[in-house]
Design a protein around this motif. Structure first.
Motif, PDB file in Angstrom:
ATOM      1  N   GLN A  61       0.832  -1.198   0.000  1.00 46.86           N
ATOM      2  CA  GLN A  61       0.000   0.000   0.000  1.00 46.86           C
ATOM      3  C   GLN A  61       0.869   1.251   0.000  1.00 46.86           C
ATOM      4  O   GLN A  61       1.926   1.282   0.628  1.00 46.86           O
ATOM      5  N   ILE A  62       0.393   2.273  -0.689  1.00 45.84           N
ATOM      6  CA  ILE A  62       1.111   3.542  -0.787  1.00 45.84           C
ATOM      7  C   ILE A  62       0.669   4.429   0.375  1.00 45.84           C
ATOM      8  O   ILE A  62      -0.520   4.714   0.520  1.00 45.84           O
ATOM      9  N   THR A  63       1.614   4.841   1.198  1.00 51.12           N
ATOM     10  CA  THR A  63       1.288   5.750   2.298  1.00 51.12           C
ATOM     11  C   THR A  63       2.054   7.062   2.161  1.00 51.12           C
ATOM     12  O   THR A  63       1.873   7.962   2.967  1.00 51.12           O
ATOM     13  N   THR A  64       2.909   7.146   1.163  1.00 48.64           N
ATOM     14  CA  THR A  64       3.667   8.382   0.917  1.00 48.64           C
ATOM     15  C   THR A  64       3.032   9.113  -0.263  1.00 48.64           C
ATOM     16  O   THR A  64       1.968   8.741  -0.738  1.00 48.64           O
ATOM     17  N   ASP A  65       3.706  10.138  -0.728  1.00 52.19           N
ATOM     18  CA  ASP A  65       3.187  10.907  -1.852  1.00 52.19           C
ATOM     19  C   ASP A  65       3.099  10.015  -3.090  1.00 52.19           C
ATOM     20  O   ASP A  65       3.962   9.169  -3.320  1.00 52.19           O
ATOM     21  N   PHE A  66       2.068  10.191  -3.895  1.00 51.86           N
ATOM     22  CA  PHE A  66       1.838   9.375  -5.087  1.00 51.86           C
ATOM     23  C   PHE A  66       1.438  10.295  -6.230  1.00 51.86           C
ATOM     24  O   PHE A  66       1.047  11.440  -6.009  1.00 51.86           O
ATOM     25  N   ILE A  91      -4.243   2.883  -8.761  1.00 49.07           N
ATOM     26  CA  ILE A  91      -3.675   3.778  -7.747  1.00 49.07           C
ATOM     27  C   ILE A  91      -4.600   3.847  -6.533  1.00 49.07           C
ATOM     28  O   ILE A  91      -4.154   3.747  -5.384  1.00 49.07           O
ATOM     29  N   ALA A  92      -5.928   3.980  -6.778  1.00 47.10           N
ATOM     30  CA  ALA A  92      -6.886   4.078  -5.672  1.00 47.10           C
ATOM     31  C   ALA A  92      -6.870   2.810  -4.816  1.00 47.10           C
ATOM     32  O   ALA A  92      -6.980   2.880  -3.589  1.00 47.10           O
ATOM     33  N   LYS A  97      -3.635   3.645   4.563  1.00 54.24           N
ATOM     34  CA  LYS A  97      -4.115   4.581   5.574  1.00 54.24           C
ATOM     35  C   LYS A  97      -3.074   5.691   5.776  1.00 54.24           C
ATOM     36  O   LYS A  97      -1.896   5.444   5.932  1.00 54.24           O
ATOM     37  N   GLY A  98      -3.542   6.921   5.733  1.00 52.25           N
ATOM     38  CA  GLY A  98      -2.668   8.063   5.944  1.00 52.25           C
ATOM     39  C   GLY A  98      -2.015   8.594   4.676  1.00 52.25           C
ATOM     40  O   GLY A  98      -1.188   9.503   4.752  1.00 52.25           O
ATOM     41  N   LEU A 155      -8.692  -0.234   1.359  1.00 47.48           N
ATOM     42  CA  LEU A 155      -9.338  -1.508   1.061  1.00 47.48           C
ATOM     43  C   LEU A 155      -8.659  -2.641   1.823  1.00 47.48           C
ATOM     44  O   LEU A 155      -7.429  -2.640   1.977  1.00 47.48           O
ATOM     45  N   PRO A 156      -9.432  -3.648   2.267  1.00 51.50           N
ATOM     46  CA  PRO A 156      -8.820  -4.807   2.915  1.00 51.50           C
ATOM     47  C   PRO A 156      -8.002  -5.618   1.906  1.00 51.50           C
ATOM     48  O   PRO A 156      -8.237  -5.559   0.702  1.00 51.50           O
TER      49      PRO A 156
END
Length: 178
Positions: A61-66, A91-92, A97-98, A155-156
């Protein structure tokens, strides 16, 4: 696997042969006993394997800038729009989280998905394509997640895996112009 199929074939033949026994009571009892034994001995998944979707590696999961797209909206050319919506959905689906701008991305994404489906499902030539039906399924899953959990909740893992498999199927279908 071949030995299991051979056993199943032999059991089926034995059951069918015994079904023509002259004593109707014993034939019925034997059939029920052997059917129950066969069903208990062989798991359903082995007897009737389900076709599996393509195995896809689920990215972290991406939690940094995208990369936040600037090209929201439709061009009204199906192949381009389907590829663009698919890329935005990838991407979505990967947002954790965060992640910054996650809520804004989700709102733009939902609007784009609704616009895509409401425009292209009116055309039978497009609505009958495998790429459209698979993408439509993916859109329903992601839009349902947004409706139920909001735009800030990721999303899980199980749902993410399923969506990435569907995205791979959409890509294959689009490459084949289907």
């Amino acid at each position: 696997m071949k030995s299991i199929l051979a056993i199943l074939t032999l059991l089926t033949l034995a059951i069918q042969a015994n079904a023509y026994n002259l004593s109707p009571t014993s034939a019925r009892r034997t059939f029920i006993k052997t059917s129950a034994a066969t069903a208990a001995a062989i798991p359903l998944a082995v007897a009737f394997p389900l076709p599996s979707l393509a195995e896809v590696v689920v990215p972290e999961q991406i939690t940094t800038d995208f990369p936040f797209p600037e090209n929201w909206g439709l061009t009204f050319k199906y192949e381009e729009d389907a590829a663009k919506v698919r890329e935005h959905m990838i991407i979505a689906t990967g947002l954790g989280k965060g992640a910054p701008k996650m809520e804004a991305y989700g709102k733009n994404m939902k609007k784009e998905m609704v616009d895509f489906v409401s425009y292209y499902r009116r055309f039978p030539a497009v609505a009958g394509k495998p790429s459209f039906s698979t993408l439509y399924t993916s859109i329903n899953v992601l839009a349902g997640h947004y409706t139920s959990y909001g735009f800030k909740y990721p999303l899980p893992e199980k749902r993410r895996k399923r969506l990435y498999q569907e995205y791979a199927e959409v890509e294959k279908s689009l490459k084949r112009n289907r």
